[in-house]
Design an enzyme around this catalytic site. Structure first.
Site, PDB file in Angstrom:
ATOM      1  N   ASN A  37      18.685 -35.076 112.544  1.00  2.16           N
ATOM      2  CA  ASN A  37      18.857 -33.697 112.079  1.00  2.16           C
ATOM      3  C   ASN A  37      17.568 -33.322 111.350  1.00  2.16           C
ATOM      4  O   ASN A  37      17.368 -33.729 110.212  1.00  2.16           O
ATOM      5  CB  ASN A  37      20.069 -33.624 111.141  1.00  2.16           C
ATOM      6  CG  ASN A  37      20.204 -32.242 110.511  1.00  2.16           C
ATOM      7  OD1 ASN A  37      19.523 -31.301 110.916  1.00  2.16           O
ATOM      8  ND2 ASN A  37      21.077 -32.132 109.512  1.00  2.16           N
ATOM      9  N   LYS A  39      16.618 -30.480 110.322  1.00  2.00           N
ATOM     10  CA  LYS A  39      16.781 -29.357 109.381  1.00  2.00           C
ATOM     11  C   LYS A  39      15.651 -28.338 109.593  1.00  2.00           C
ATOM     12  O   LYS A  39      15.240 -28.141 110.735  1.00  2.00           O
ATOM     13  CB  LYS A  39      16.846 -29.887 107.945  1.00  2.00           C
ATOM     14  CG  LYS A  39      17.891 -31.015 107.828  1.00  2.00           C
ATOM     15  CD  LYS A  39      18.222 -31.415 106.432  1.00  2.00           C
ATOM     16  CE  LYS A  39      19.279 -32.516 106.479  1.00  2.00           C
ATOM     17  NZ  LYS A  39      19.730 -32.925 105.162  1.00  2.00           N
ATOM     18  N   HIS A 121      27.664 -28.489 108.838  1.00  2.00           N
ATOM     19  CA  HIS A 121      26.863 -29.325 107.931  1.00  2.00           C
ATOM     20  C   HIS A 121      27.045 -28.812 106.498  1.00  2.00           C
ATOM     21  O   HIS A 121      27.175 -27.593 106.283  1.00  2.00           O
ATOM     22  CB  HIS A 121      25.388 -29.267 108.339  1.00  2.00           C
ATOM     23  CG  HIS A 121      24.558 -30.278 107.614  1.00  2.00           C
ATOM     24  ND1 HIS A 121      24.149 -30.081 106.320  1.00  2.00           N
ATOM     25  CD2 HIS A 121      24.110 -31.498 107.977  1.00  2.00           C
ATOM     26  CE1 HIS A 121      23.455 -31.148 105.919  1.00  2.00           C
ATOM     27  NE2 HIS A 121      23.426 -32.019 106.910  1.00  2.00           N
ATOM     28  N   GLU A 123      25.051 -28.297 104.200  1.00  2.00           N
ATOM     29  CA  GLU A 123      24.059 -27.300 103.775  1.00  2.00           C
ATOM     30  C   GLU A 123      24.450 -25.906 104.277  1.00  2.00           C
ATOM     31  O   GLU A 123      24.175 -24.905 103.624  1.00  2.00           O
ATOM     32  CB  GLU A 123      22.654 -27.710 104.253  1.00  2.00           C
ATOM     33  CG  GLU A 123      22.117 -28.861 103.400  1.00  2.00           C
ATOM     34  CD  GLU A 123      21.174 -29.793 104.124  1.00  2.00           C
ATOM     35  OE1 GLU A 123      20.660 -29.452 105.189  1.00  2.00           O
ATOM     36  OE2 GLU A 123      20.960 -30.917 103.595  1.00  2.00           O
ATOM     37  N   GLU A 190      29.475 -37.247 106.115  1.00  2.00           N
ATOM     38  CA  GLU A 190      28.278 -37.121 105.293  1.00  2.00           C
ATOM     39  C   GLU A 190      28.676 -36.766 103.863  1.00  2.00           C
ATOM     40  O   GLU A 190      28.842 -35.574 103.538  1.00  2.00           O
ATOM     41  CB  GLU A 190      27.367 -36.022 105.853  1.00  2.00           C
ATOM     42  CG  GLU A 190      26.883 -36.299 107.261  1.00  2.00           C
ATOM     43  CD  GLU A 190      25.527 -35.647 107.521  1.00  2.00           C
ATOM     44  OE1 GLU A 190      24.613 -36.352 107.936  1.00  2.00           O
ATOM     45  OE2 GLU A 190      25.391 -34.441 107.269  1.00  2.00           O
ATOM     46  N   GLY A 196      20.071 -36.626 101.281  1.00  2.00           N
ATOM     47  CA  GLY A 196      18.742 -36.350 100.737  1.00  2.00           C
ATOM     48  C   GLY A 196      18.515 -36.879  99.340  1.00  2.00           C
ATOM     49  O   GLY A 196      17.534 -36.508  98.686  1.00  2.00           O
ATOM     50  N   SER A 235      21.183 -40.264 103.569  1.00  2.00           N
ATOM     51  CA  SER A 235      20.144 -41.235 103.206  1.00  2.00           C
ATOM     52  C   SER A 235      20.188 -42.514 104.053  1.00  2.00           C
ATOM     53  O   SER A 235      19.880 -43.594 103.548  1.00  2.00           O
ATOM     54  CB  SER A 235      20.215 -41.564 101.709  1.00  2.00           C
ATOM     55  OG  SER A 235      20.031 -40.390 100.937  1.00  2.00           O
TER      56      SER A 235
HETATM   57  P1  PGA Z   1      19.452 -37.348 104.919  1.00  2.00           P
HETATM   58  O1  PGA Z   1      20.229 -36.136 105.637  1.00  2.00           O
HETATM   59  O2  PGA Z   1      19.384 -38.477 105.927  1.00  2.00           O
HETATM   60  O3  PGA Z   1      18.083 -36.788 104.597  1.00  2.00           O
HETATM   61  O4  PGA Z   1      20.238 -37.726 103.714  1.00  2.00           O
HETATM   62  C1  PGA Z   1      21.330 -36.370 106.472  1.00  2.00           C
HETATM   63  C2  PGA Z   1      21.904 -35.064 106.933  1.00  2.00           C
HETATM   64  O5  PGA Z   1      21.982 -34.119 106.137  1.00  2.00           O
HETATM   65  O6  PGA Z   1      22.334 -34.934 108.103  1.00  2.00           O
END
Ligand code: PGA
Length: 279
Positions: A37, A39, A121, A123, A190, A196, A235
């Protein structure tokens, strides 16, 4: 014995006694995914560079989800590289087409070579106000168009600390999957507190939560739940990937930060490919 009879018996045995038989691990018949992903990152040049440098594997299903304007160039770069890499969008609209400025339809995603789309997601839930009702409409639209939805669910830190994780996940699942009869979906667990932050969930905690998610999927889809891949995200990186890949209910990872560099994404692909070869 015919392949289908064999896998049917494995299903029965697994349902009856769980994942192990006298210490003998039963091979799972779910697909394993390593999904990037990206983003809101990367230019066209950076995308070209990524696909020139990354080496995929045919032992796992590798998918890259770039932002909308990179989808078509990414499709061409993947074709050029000849590698087994699927393409996915990061979002989709619920309508077929029309006056929805700034949006992308499911058929537009298909048109540029997508087979997958990330939906719900955290976000998007946080910054674009997406709720379970909207997620459900998008999931239906994706399935209707022939895209596999990668449905994201996860609890916030507050919800985790107040021991509401299971309640939150069950509400999100029942909401996202309302009126659905096909299990042709991917679930990504998630935890919001792990995205993140570098604070990944331990493989044990993720396994426990994935087993819970599968139990909810069983309430919704019955036996079909056994063939739904549940990915971990938050992460995930090349150092912790092996811990996740060893868990019976973790069928791959959805990777943000560590998917941006070809070498670290490839490191994660290799871990899961090795896990598949050994299973
Ligand atoms: P990350 O993001 O691996 O940077 O924690 C995962 C995601 O949001 O899909």
């Amino acid at each position: 014995m015919g392949q289908s009879i064999e896998s049917y018996i494995k299903h029965l045995v697994r349902d009856a006694i769980g994942h192990t038989l006298g210490g003998l691990e039963l091979q799972r018949d779910r697909k394993t995914y390593v999904i990037a992903n990206w983003k809101m990152n990367k230019t066209i040049n950076e995308t070209a560079e990524f696909f020139q440098n990354v080496k995929s594997s045919k032992d796992v299903s590798v998918v890259v989800c770039p932002s909308a304007q990179l989808l078509f160039p990414a499709h061409l770069f993947i074709k050029q590289s000849g590698q087994p890499i699927g393409l996915g969008g990061q979002n989709v609209h619920w309508a077929d087409k029309g006056a929805y400025t700034g949006e992308t339809s499911a058929s537009m995603l298909k048109d540029v070579g997508c087979e997958y789309v990330i939906i719900g997601h955290s976000e998007r839930r946080q910054y674009a106000g997406e709720d379970d009702v909207l997620v459900n409409k998008k999931v239906k639209q994706a399935l209707k168009t022939g895209l596999t939805p990668i449905i994201c669910i996860g609890e916030t830190l507050d919800e985790k600390n107040s021991t509401r994780t299971e309640q939150v996940l069950s509400t999100q699942l029942f909401g996202a999957l309302k009126d659905l009869h096909s299990g042709d979906i991917i679930i990504a667990y998630e935890p919001v507190w792990a995205i993140g932050t570098g604070q990944s969930a331990t493989a044990e905690l993720a396994q426990q939560t994935h087993a819970y998610i599968r139990s909810v999927l069983k309430q919704i889809f019955g036996g079909q739940a056994d063939s739904i891949s549940i990915l971990y995200g938050g992460s995930a990186n090349e150092n912790n990937a092996a811990d996740y890949s060893g868990m019976p209910d973790i069928d791959g990872v959805l990777v943000g930060g560590a998917s941006l560099q070809a070498h670290s994404f490839e490191g994660i692909i290799n871990v899961f490919a090795k896990g598949e070869q050994n299973s």
